[in-house]
Scaffold this motif. Structure first.
Motif, PDB file in Angstrom:
ATOM      1  N   ALA A   1       0.878  -1.022  -0.095  1.00  0.00           N
ATOM      2  CA  ALA A   1       0.180   0.074  -0.147  1.00  0.00           C
ATOM      3  C   ALA A   1       0.817   1.266   0.028  1.00  0.00           C
ATOM      4  CB  ALA A   1      -0.914  -0.259   1.174  1.00  0.00           C
ATOM      5  N   GLN A   2       1.726   1.217   0.701  1.00  0.00           N
ATOM      6  CA  GLN A   2       2.812   2.142   0.989  1.00  0.00           C
ATOM      7  C   GLN A   2       3.551   2.658  -0.681  1.00  0.00           C
ATOM      8  OE1 GLN A   2       3.473   4.463   3.698  1.00  0.00           O
ATOM      9  NE2 GLN A   2       1.593   2.870   3.981  1.00  0.00           N
ATOM     10  N   LYS A   3       3.477   1.708  -1.481  1.00  0.00           N
ATOM     11  CA  LYS A   3       3.887   2.127  -3.005  1.00  0.00           C
ATOM     12  C   LYS A   3       2.994   2.969  -3.786  1.00  0.00           C
ATOM     13  CE  LYS A   3       6.435  -2.451  -3.582  1.00  0.00           C
ATOM     14  NZ  LYS A   3       6.430  -3.604  -4.225  1.00  0.00           N
ATOM     15  N   LEU A   4       1.569   2.704  -3.251  1.00  0.00           N
ATOM     16  CA  LEU A   4       0.657   3.735  -3.806  1.00  0.00           C
ATOM     17  C   LEU A   4       0.724   5.157  -3.144  1.00  0.00           C
ATOM     18  CD1 LEU A   4      -2.381   1.342  -4.260  1.00  0.00           C
ATOM     19  CD2 LEU A   4      -0.683   1.939  -5.765  1.00  0.00           C
ATOM     20  N   HIS A   5       0.834   5.200  -1.975  1.00  0.00           N
ATOM     21  CA  HIS A   5       0.698   6.610  -1.332  1.00  0.00           C
ATOM     22  C   HIS A   5       1.424   6.237   0.281  1.00  0.00           C
ATOM     23  CE1 HIS A   5      -0.437  10.177   0.603  1.00  0.00           C
ATOM     24  NE2 HIS A   5      -0.931  10.740  -0.298  1.00  0.00           N
ATOM     25  N   ASN A   6       2.354   6.999   0.773  1.00  0.00           N
ATOM     26  CA  ASN A   6       2.915   6.642   2.036  1.00  0.00           C
ATOM     27  C   ASN A   6       1.947   6.964   3.098  1.00  0.00           C
ATOM     28  OD1 ASN A   6       2.986   9.482   2.000  1.00  0.00           O
ATOM     29  ND2 ASN A   6       5.110   9.602   1.923  1.00  0.00           N
ATOM     30  N   GLY A   7       0.860   7.632   2.844  1.00  0.00           N
ATOM     31  CA  GLY A   7      -0.109   7.945   3.892  1.00  0.00           C
ATOM     32  C   GLY A   7      -1.453   7.031   4.022  1.00  0.00           C
ATOM     33  N   ILE A   8      -1.109   5.883   3.147  1.00  0.00           N
ATOM     34  CA  ILE A   8      -2.260   4.921   3.104  1.00  0.00           C
ATOM     35  C   ILE A   8      -2.127   3.930   4.387  1.00  0.00           C
ATOM     36  CG2 ILE A   8      -3.297   2.894   2.062  1.00  0.00           C
ATOM     37  CD1 ILE A   8      -2.895   4.266  -0.771  1.00  0.00           C
ATOM     38  N   LYS A   9      -3.380   3.535   5.052  1.00  0.00           N
ATOM     39  CA  LYS A   9      -3.262   2.733   5.993  1.00  0.00           C
ATOM     40  C   LYS A   9      -4.218   1.422   5.863  1.00  0.00           C
ATOM     41  CE  LYS A   9      -2.616   6.526   9.290  1.00  0.00           C
ATOM     42  NZ  LYS A   9      -3.192   7.326  10.259  1.00  0.00           N
ATOM     43  N   ILE A  10      -3.763   0.332   6.571  1.00  0.00           N
ATOM     44  CA  ILE A  10      -4.632  -0.905   6.294  1.00  0.00           C
ATOM     45  C   ILE A  10      -5.386  -1.354   7.587  1.00  0.00           C
ATOM     46  CG2 ILE A  10      -4.329  -3.231   5.534  1.00  0.00           C
ATOM     47  CD1 ILE A  10      -3.986  -1.385   3.308  1.00  0.00           C
ATOM     48  N   HIS A  11      -6.564  -1.825   7.460  1.00  0.00           N
ATOM     49  CA  HIS A  11      -7.094  -2.313   8.552  1.00  0.00           C
ATOM     50  C   HIS A  11      -8.083  -3.288   8.408  1.00  0.00           C
ATOM     51  CE1 HIS A  11     -10.909  -0.038   8.207  1.00  0.00           C
ATOM     52  NE2 HIS A  11      -9.890   1.287   7.803  1.00  0.00           N
ATOM     53  N   ASP A  12      -8.817  -4.109   9.187  1.00  0.00           N
ATOM     54  CA  ASP A  12      -9.682  -5.302   9.099  1.00  0.00           C
ATOM     55  C   ASP A  12      -9.083  -6.346   8.032  1.00  0.00           C
ATOM     56  OD1 ASP A  12     -11.407  -3.986  10.913  1.00  0.00           O
ATOM     57  OD2 ASP A  12     -12.641  -3.093   9.441  1.00  0.00           O
ATOM     58  N   PHE A  13      -7.977  -6.381   8.392  1.00  0.00           N
ATOM     59  CA  PHE A  13      -7.322  -7.629   7.442  1.00  0.00           C
ATOM     60  C   PHE A  13      -7.787  -8.918   7.695  1.00  0.00           C
ATOM     61  CE2 PHE A  13      -4.346 -10.596   6.030  1.00  0.00           C
ATOM     62  CZ  PHE A  13      -4.046 -10.449   4.405  1.00  0.00           C
ATOM     63  N   ARG A  14      -8.250  -9.737   6.642  1.00  0.00           N
ATOM     64  CA  ARG A  14      -8.719 -11.238   6.864  1.00  0.00           C
ATOM     65  C   ARG A  14      -8.053 -11.939   5.785  1.00  0.00           C
ATOM     66  NH1 ARG A  14     -14.809 -10.840   6.833  1.00  0.00           N
ATOM     67  NH2 ARG A  14     -14.360  -8.770   6.052  1.00  0.00           N
ATOM     68  N   MET A  15      -8.162 -13.490   5.672  1.00  0.00           N
ATOM     69  CA  MET A  15      -7.564 -14.180   4.814  1.00  0.00           C
ATOM     70  C   MET A  15      -8.651 -15.161   4.777  1.00  0.00           C
ATOM     71  SD  MET A  15      -3.598 -14.510   4.950  1.00  0.00           S
ATOM     72  CE  MET A  15      -3.458 -15.778   3.513  1.00  0.00           C
ATOM     73  N   VAL A  16      -9.374 -15.490   3.645  1.00  0.00           N
ATOM     74  CA  VAL A  16     -10.305 -16.568   3.377  1.00  0.00           C
ATOM     75  C   VAL A  16      -9.848 -17.718   2.374  1.00  0.00           C
ATOM     76  CG1 VAL A  16     -12.773 -17.174   2.774  1.00  0.00           C
ATOM     77  CG2 VAL A  16     -11.979 -14.900   4.004  1.00  0.00           C
ATOM     78  N   PRO A  17      -9.432 -18.851   2.819  1.00  0.00           N
ATOM     79  CA  PRO A  17      -8.693 -19.507   1.663  1.00  0.00           C
ATOM     80  C   PRO A  17      -9.772 -20.330   0.906  1.00  0.00           C
ATOM     81  CG  PRO A  17      -8.358 -20.470   4.142  1.00  0.00           C
ATOM     82  CD  PRO A  17      -9.077 -19.077   4.111  1.00  0.00           C
ATOM     83  N   GLY A  18      -9.435 -20.692  -0.174  1.00  0.00           N
ATOM     84  CA  GLY A  18     -10.577 -21.561  -1.223  1.00  0.00           C
ATOM     85  C   GLY A  18      -9.469 -22.376  -1.884  1.00  0.00           C
ATOM     86  N   THR A  19     -10.306 -23.435  -2.559  1.00  0.00           N
ATOM     87  CA  THR A  19      -9.610 -24.360  -3.328  1.00  0.00           C
ATOM     88  C   THR A  19      -8.659 -24.128  -4.334  1.00  0.00           C
ATOM     89  OG1 THR A  19     -11.665 -24.763  -4.700  1.00  0.00           O
ATOM     90  CG2 THR A  19     -11.402 -26.133  -2.734  1.00  0.00           C
ATOM     91  N   THR A  20      -9.253 -22.933  -5.114  1.00  0.00           N
ATOM     92  CA  THR A  20      -8.348 -22.358  -6.334  1.00  0.00           C
ATOM     93  C   THR A  20      -7.795 -20.986  -5.998  1.00  0.00           C
ATOM     94  OG1 THR A  20     -10.369 -21.046  -7.139  1.00  0.00           O
ATOM     95  CG2 THR A  20      -9.961 -23.297  -7.891  1.00  0.00           C
ATOM     96  N   HIS A  21      -8.142 -20.364  -5.022  1.00  0.00           N
ATOM     97  CA  HIS A  21      -7.475 -19.030  -4.671  1.00  0.00           C
ATOM     98  C   HIS A  21      -8.005 -18.649  -3.286  1.00  0.00           C
ATOM     99  CE1 HIS A  21     -11.718 -17.948  -5.766  1.00  0.00           C
ATOM    100  NE2 HIS A  21     -11.440 -16.842  -4.945  1.00  0.00           N
ATOM    101  N   THR A  22      -7.217 -17.614  -2.699  1.00  0.00           N
ATOM    102  CA  THR A  22      -7.456 -17.074  -1.341  1.00  0.00           C
ATOM    103  C   THR A  22      -7.622 -15.603  -1.546  1.00  0.00           C
ATOM    104  OG1 THR A  22      -5.931 -18.594  -0.315  1.00  0.00           O
ATOM    105  CG2 THR A  22      -6.319 -16.692   0.897  1.00  0.00           C
ATOM    106  N   ASN A  23      -8.905 -15.250  -0.675  1.00  0.00           N
ATOM    107  CA  ASN A  23      -9.387 -14.012  -0.763  1.00  0.00           C
ATOM    108  C   ASN A  23      -8.547 -12.971   0.454  1.00  0.00           C
ATOM    109  OD1 ASN A  23     -11.029 -13.948  -2.896  1.00  0.00           O
ATOM    110  ND2 ASN A  23     -12.867 -14.420  -1.640  1.00  0.00           N
ATOM    111  N   LEU A  24      -7.810 -12.117  -0.049  1.00  0.00           N
ATOM    112  CA  LEU A  24      -7.484 -11.203   0.923  1.00  0.00           C
ATOM    113  C   LEU A  24      -8.581  -9.909   1.282  1.00  0.00           C
ATOM    114  CD1 LEU A  24      -3.638 -10.946  -0.337  1.00  0.00           C
ATOM    115  CD2 LEU A  24      -4.754 -12.876   1.520  1.00  0.00           C
ATOM    116  N   ILE A  25      -9.122  -9.851   2.185  1.00  0.00           N
ATOM    117  CA  ILE A  25     -10.040  -8.814   2.386  1.00  0.00           C
ATOM    118  C   ILE A  25      -9.496  -7.759   3.430  1.00  0.00           C
ATOM    119  CG2 ILE A  25     -12.549  -8.665   3.083  1.00  0.00           C
ATOM    120  CD1 ILE A  25     -13.009 -11.399   2.620  1.00  0.00           C
TER     121      ILE A  25
END
Length: 390
Positions: A326-350
């Motif tokens: 995210a810092q590559k886009l803008h050094n002021g961007i923050k991330i929160h409420d991070f979750r991972m939901v794994p699946g058979t073909t892919h994993t969602n990063l929410i």
């Protein structure tokens, strides 16, 4: 002088968060403004008629409008202390913002009228009569207005009143305007005819410009308060410091502060906590934070609980990696409420991204760029992103 007036007229003067004390301060300042401005108006009007000076007469009328502004402030303080009711569940404190806007319009009206009178006199100029009396009156007026401006500015900060702050701006602009009239009165006799006749209307235009500028400043401040301006950085920092005292609060985000007038502040925020902790214990901590925010800062706050995974190495690694991306886009961007939901073909990063308002790209462009950067890391991971602006 403030200390003396406080001792004479204000009971429990240090408790400025008490609506009754605020009203007493506001009443004191308003009554003082009414009396002083009516006195100045009468004295200046006499000086203006004796000298034939339009700028002095206009300055006298400006003092009369200032008295009217103080009346508006007096009424607004009376209304602002009314309790909440069915039609106004957050109380009536925002009436001070409306009063500030009315004061601004009065200032602008006087400025416009002074422009009209000065332009008329430019077409038929008449040299004002020099008078030692008018010099003395104007000099005293400058000193009194300067004192009133500083008095109201200090008092406005002390009790957090926008209408008193608006009155301070008006008084200081009046001091500048009267100083300009004083200069014109002194200089005019030194300028040879017929040019001396133009000194007064030109100074009248200068006074009008000062008054109009002051009116626009007050109007802009009132407009921002009514629309809802950004919270005071000091208030935000106080909230963050208080929450940080609790180790259970791992991080906070989505902090919103809403002012419904002086002494009526509401807030909401999200607190990230360990999802494995007992929910009743965590809720008890959140309840304590809410109580302290109200008792210590006077902020009625609602806190949302965000449980996060803290003991999964993969989740922790990806959370850190997403923050770096995210810092590559803008050094002021923050991330929160991070979750991972794994699946058979892919994993969602929410996750949610807090993006500064000054970031020029649209929310959709930000989402697409972030998803592309994540896919470049590993195309088995899909990004599900919510963008919040702050």
């Amino acid at each position: 002088m403030i200390q003396l007036l406080k001792k004479l007229f204000i009971k429990n003067s240090e408790n400025t968060k008490d609506p009754t004390v605020r009203r007493a301060y506001g009443t004191m300042a308003s009554v003082l403004g009414i009396l002083v401005n009516i006195l100045l108006c009468g004295i200046k009007l006499l000086a203006g008629l004796l000298t034939g000076s339009i700028s002095i007469c206009a300055d006298a009328v400006n003092n009369l409008s200032d008295a009217g502004s103080s009346v508006i402030a007096l009424v607004s303080f009376k209304i602002s202390t009314k309790p909440a009711d069915r039609e106004h569940p957050f109380g009536h404190a925002r009436i001070e913002y409306v009063a500030s806007m009315i004061v601004a319009f009065l200032i602008l009206f006087i400025g416009a009228e002074l422009v009209r009178g000065s332009v008329q006199k430019l077409t038929a100029p008449v040299a004002p009569t020099f008078s030692v009396l008018s010099i003395i009156i104007l000099s005293v007026s400058v000193a009194v207005k300067l004192w009133m401006g500083l008095f109201n500015r200090r008092l406005g900060k002390q009790i957090g009143s926008e209408v008193i702050a608006a009155t301070a701006v008006d008084c200081l602009s009046d001091a500048s305007a009267t100083a300009a009239v004083l200069i014109a009165t002194i200089v005019a006799p030194l300028v040879p005819a017929p040019y001396n006749a133009y000194i007064d209307p030109v100074m009248g235009l200068l006074v009008a410009a000062l008054i109009l500028w002051a009116g626009l400043r007050v109007l802009n401040d009132a407009k921002n308060s009514i629309l809802g301006d950004a919270p005071d950085p000091e208030t935000v920092e106080q909230i963050r410091r208080l929450v940080a005292e609790y180790p259970e609060a791992l991080a906070i985000h989505d902090l919103w502060v809403h002012k419904y007038g002086p002494g009526h502040t509401l807030a909401s925020l999200h607190v990230e906590v360990d999802g494995k902790k007992d929910v009743f214990t965590t809720h008890d901590t959140i309840d304590l934070i809410e109580r302290r925010l109200q008792s210590e800062l006077g902020i009625l706050c609602t806190i949302h609980l965000d449980p996060i995974v803290t003991d999964d190495e993969t989740v922790s690694q990806w959370r850190e990696r997403i923050m770096q991306i995210a810092q590559k886009l803008h050094n002021g961007i923050k991330i929160h409420d991070f979750r991972m939901v794994p699946g058979t073909t892919h994993t969602n990063l929410i996750f949610d991204m807090e993006v500064p308002f000054d970031h020029k790209k649209t929310d959709e462009e930000i989402k697409a760029e972030m998803a592309a950067l994540i896919a470049a890391e590993d195309d088995r991971y899909f990004a599900v992103i919510t963008v919040d602006r702050f």
